[in-house]
Every structure is written in C-alpha cells, then in structure tokens.
Motif scaffolding. Sequence first.
Motif, PDB file in Angstrom:
ATOM      1  N   PHE A  23       0.827  -1.208   0.000  1.00  0.00           N
ATOM      2  CA  PHE A  23       0.000   0.000   0.000  1.00  0.00           C
ATOM      3  C   PHE A  23       0.861   1.258   0.000  1.00  0.00           C
ATOM      4  O   PHE A  23       0.529   2.251  -0.647  1.00  0.00           O
ATOM      5  N   GLY A  24       1.974   1.222   0.725  1.00  0.00           N
ATOM      6  CA  GLY A  24       2.871   2.383   0.747  1.00  0.00           C
ATOM      7  C   GLY A  24       3.483   2.664  -0.612  1.00  0.00           C
ATOM      8  O   GLY A  24       3.525   3.814  -1.073  1.00  0.00           O
ATOM      9  N   VAL A  25       3.966   1.632  -1.271  1.00  0.00           N
ATOM     10  CA  VAL A  25       4.574   1.814  -2.597  1.00  0.00           C
ATOM     11  C   VAL A  25       3.502   2.208  -3.611  1.00  0.00           C
ATOM     12  O   VAL A  25       3.741   3.065  -4.467  1.00  0.00           O
ATOM     13  N   ALA A  26       2.324   1.622  -3.509  1.00  0.00           N
ATOM     14  CA  ALA A  26       1.242   1.986  -4.435  1.00  0.00           C
ATOM     15  C   ALA A  26       0.825   3.435  -4.253  1.00  0.00           C
ATOM     16  O   ALA A  26       0.466   4.113  -5.223  1.00  0.00           O
ATOM     17  N   SER A  27       0.883   3.940  -3.018  1.00  0.00           N
ATOM     18  CA  SER A  27       0.515   5.343  -2.802  1.00  0.00           C
ATOM     19  C   SER A  27       1.561   6.289  -3.394  1.00  0.00           C
ATOM     20  O   SER A  27       1.266   7.450  -3.657  1.00  0.00           O
ATOM     21  N   LEU A  28       2.774   5.784  -3.607  1.00  0.00           N
ATOM     22  CA  LEU A  28       3.812   6.608  -4.244  1.00  0.00           C
ATOM     23  C   LEU A  28       3.733   6.580  -5.762  1.00  0.00           C
ATOM     24  O   LEU A  28       4.459   7.305  -6.437  1.00  0.00           O
ATOM     25  N   SER A  29       2.866   5.760  -6.319  1.00  0.00           N
ATOM     26  CA  SER A  29       2.831   5.601  -7.776  1.00  0.00           C
ATOM     27  C   SER A  29       2.404   6.883  -8.505  1.00  0.00           C
ATOM     28  O   SER A  29       2.884   7.125  -9.611  1.00  0.00           O
ATOM     29  N   VAL A  30       1.553   7.683  -7.895  1.00  0.00           N
ATOM     30  CA  VAL A  30       1.130   8.921  -8.563  1.00  0.00           C
ATOM     31  C   VAL A  30       2.280   9.921  -8.638  1.00  0.00           C
ATOM     32  O   VAL A  30       2.596  10.410  -9.730  1.00  0.00           O
ATOM     33  N   PRO A  31       2.946  10.252  -7.518  1.00  0.00           N
ATOM     34  CA  PRO A  31       4.067  11.195  -7.645  1.00  0.00           C
ATOM     35  C   PRO A  31       5.226  10.627  -8.474  1.00  0.00           C
ATOM     36  O   PRO A  31       5.850  11.359  -9.244  1.00  0.00           O
ATOM     37  N   LEU A  32       5.498   9.340  -8.340  1.00  0.00           N
ATOM     38  CA  LEU A  32       6.590   8.751  -9.101  1.00  0.00           C
ATOM     39  C   LEU A  32       6.233   8.588 -10.576  1.00  0.00           C
ATOM     40  O   LEU A  32       7.118   8.532 -11.429  1.00  0.00           O
ATOM     41  N   HIS A  34       5.084  10.704 -12.513  1.00  0.00           N
ATOM     42  CA  HIS A  34       5.411  11.910 -13.275  1.00  0.00           C
ATOM     43  C   HIS A  34       6.902  11.979 -13.614  1.00  0.00           C
ATOM     44  O   HIS A  34       7.300  12.832 -14.393  1.00  0.00           O
ATOM     45  N   LEU A  35       7.697  11.102 -13.040  1.00  0.00           N
ATOM     46  CA  LEU A  35       9.132  11.100 -13.306  1.00  0.00           C
ATOM     47  C   LEU A  35       9.440  10.305 -14.569  1.00  0.00           C
ATOM     48  O   LEU A  35       8.638   9.493 -15.030  1.00  0.00           O
ATOM     49  N   HIS A  36      10.607  10.544 -15.099  1.00  0.00           N
ATOM     50  CA  HIS A  36      11.066   9.816 -16.285  1.00  0.00           C
ATOM     51  C   HIS A  36      11.263   8.341 -15.925  1.00  0.00           C
ATOM     52  O   HIS A  36      11.585   8.001 -14.792  1.00  0.00           O
ATOM     53  N   ALA A  37      11.072   7.469 -16.893  1.00  0.00           N
ATOM     54  CA  ALA A  37      11.155   6.024 -16.656  1.00  0.00           C
ATOM     55  C   ALA A  37      12.536   5.603 -16.155  1.00  0.00           C
ATOM     56  O   ALA A  37      12.658   4.674 -15.361  1.00  0.00           O
ATOM     57  N   LEU A  38      13.587   6.270 -16.602  1.00  0.00           N
ATOM     58  CA  LEU A  38      14.936   5.936 -16.144  1.00  0.00           C
ATOM     59  C   LEU A  38      15.173   6.355 -14.694  1.00  0.00           C
ATOM     60  O   LEU A  38      16.085   5.852 -14.045  1.00  0.00           O
ATOM     61  N   VAL A  39      14.357   7.260 -14.195  1.00  0.00           N
ATOM     62  CA  VAL A  39      14.429   7.635 -12.783  1.00  0.00           C
ATOM     63  C   VAL A  39      13.545   6.701 -11.958  1.00  0.00           C
ATOM     64  O   VAL A  39      13.895   6.319 -10.844  1.00  0.00           O
ATOM     65  N   GLN A  40      12.421   6.320 -12.517  1.00  0.00           N
ATOM     66  CA  GLN A  40      11.492   5.423 -11.817  1.00  0.00           C
ATOM     67  C   GLN A  40      12.086   4.042 -11.589  1.00  0.00           C
ATOM     68  O   GLN A  40      11.888   3.449 -10.529  1.00  0.00           O
ATOM     69  N   ALA A  41      12.789   3.522 -12.572  1.00  0.00           N
ATOM     70  CA  ALA A  41      13.291   2.144 -12.512  1.00  0.00           C
ATOM     71  C   ALA A  41      14.160   1.882 -11.275  1.00  0.00           C
ATOM     72  O   ALA A  41      13.902   0.922 -10.551  1.00  0.00           O
ATOM     73  N   CYS A  45      13.143  -0.529  -8.164  1.00  0.00           N
ATOM     74  CA  CYS A  45      14.039  -1.653  -7.843  1.00  0.00           C
ATOM     75  C   CYS A  45      14.452  -1.608  -6.379  1.00  0.00           C
ATOM     76  O   CYS A  45      14.456  -2.631  -5.688  1.00  0.00           O
ATOM     77  N   PHE A  46      14.803  -0.417  -5.884  1.00  0.00           N
ATOM     78  CA  PHE A  46      15.172  -0.279  -4.478  1.00  0.00           C
ATOM     79  C   PHE A  46      13.997  -0.637  -3.575  1.00  0.00           C
ATOM     80  O   PHE A  46      14.153  -1.386  -2.606  1.00  0.00           O
ATOM     81  N   LEU A  47      12.822  -0.107  -3.877  1.00  0.00           N
ATOM     82  CA  LEU A  47      11.646  -0.391  -3.057  1.00  0.00           C
ATOM     83  C   LEU A  47      11.247  -1.860  -3.121  1.00  0.00           C
ATOM     84  O   LEU A  47      10.717  -2.410  -2.150  1.00  0.00           O
ATOM     85  N   GLY A  48      11.514  -2.510  -4.248  1.00  0.00           N
ATOM     86  CA  GLY A  48      11.201  -3.915  -4.385  1.00  0.00           C
ATOM     87  C   GLY A  48      12.117  -4.819  -3.571  1.00  0.00           C
ATOM     88  O   GLY A  48      11.749  -5.938  -3.220  1.00  0.00           O
ATOM     89  N   ILE A  49      13.311  -4.331  -3.253  1.00  0.00           N
ATOM     90  CA  ILE A  49      14.268  -5.109  -2.474  1.00  0.00           C
ATOM     91  C   ILE A  49      14.275  -4.691  -1.002  1.00  0.00           C
ATOM     92  O   ILE A  49      14.518  -5.521  -0.119  1.00  0.00           O
TER      93      ILE A  49
END
Length: 68
Positions: A23-32, A34-41, A45-49
């Motif tokens: 739920f925490g990571v999903a709530s960050l999906s809106v602000p994230l 808007h970022l470029h895909a190379l910044v999001q990746a 990845c960090f949040l997934g680990i």
Amino acid sequence: MTPSWRKPVGMGLILALILIWCFGVASLSVPLGHLHALVQAPIYCFLGIAWIAPLKPLLRWMEVGRWR
C-alpha cells in the motif's frame, strides 16, 4: 515437541508487513509516475528489495525467540 506459537504469529506479521509495504509503494505511484522512466526504474528496484531488510530480525525471532 510442541509447535511454537512464534511461527504463526511471525507469518501473520510478515503478511502484514508485505501488505503495508504494498500500500505504501502503491501510494507513491502517482508522484513517481510523473518522473522519467529511467528515474522510476531504480526507485522501484530499491523499493522492491528494501522490504526484505525488516524480515531478518523477524525471522530470527521466529526461530530463536530473540530479536538480536
């Protein structure tokens, strides 16, 4: 040998941790989003680990009964 009560409690805590993290990571999906895909990746990845880090003390507690 009688089964330990720490195993089912620990499994419940692990499931709760994963649910809260999702739920925490999903709530960050809106602000994230808007970022470029190379910044999001790397962020995703960090949040997934990173959710694995709190599991080590929890798993240790489930096995031996101590947090350290």
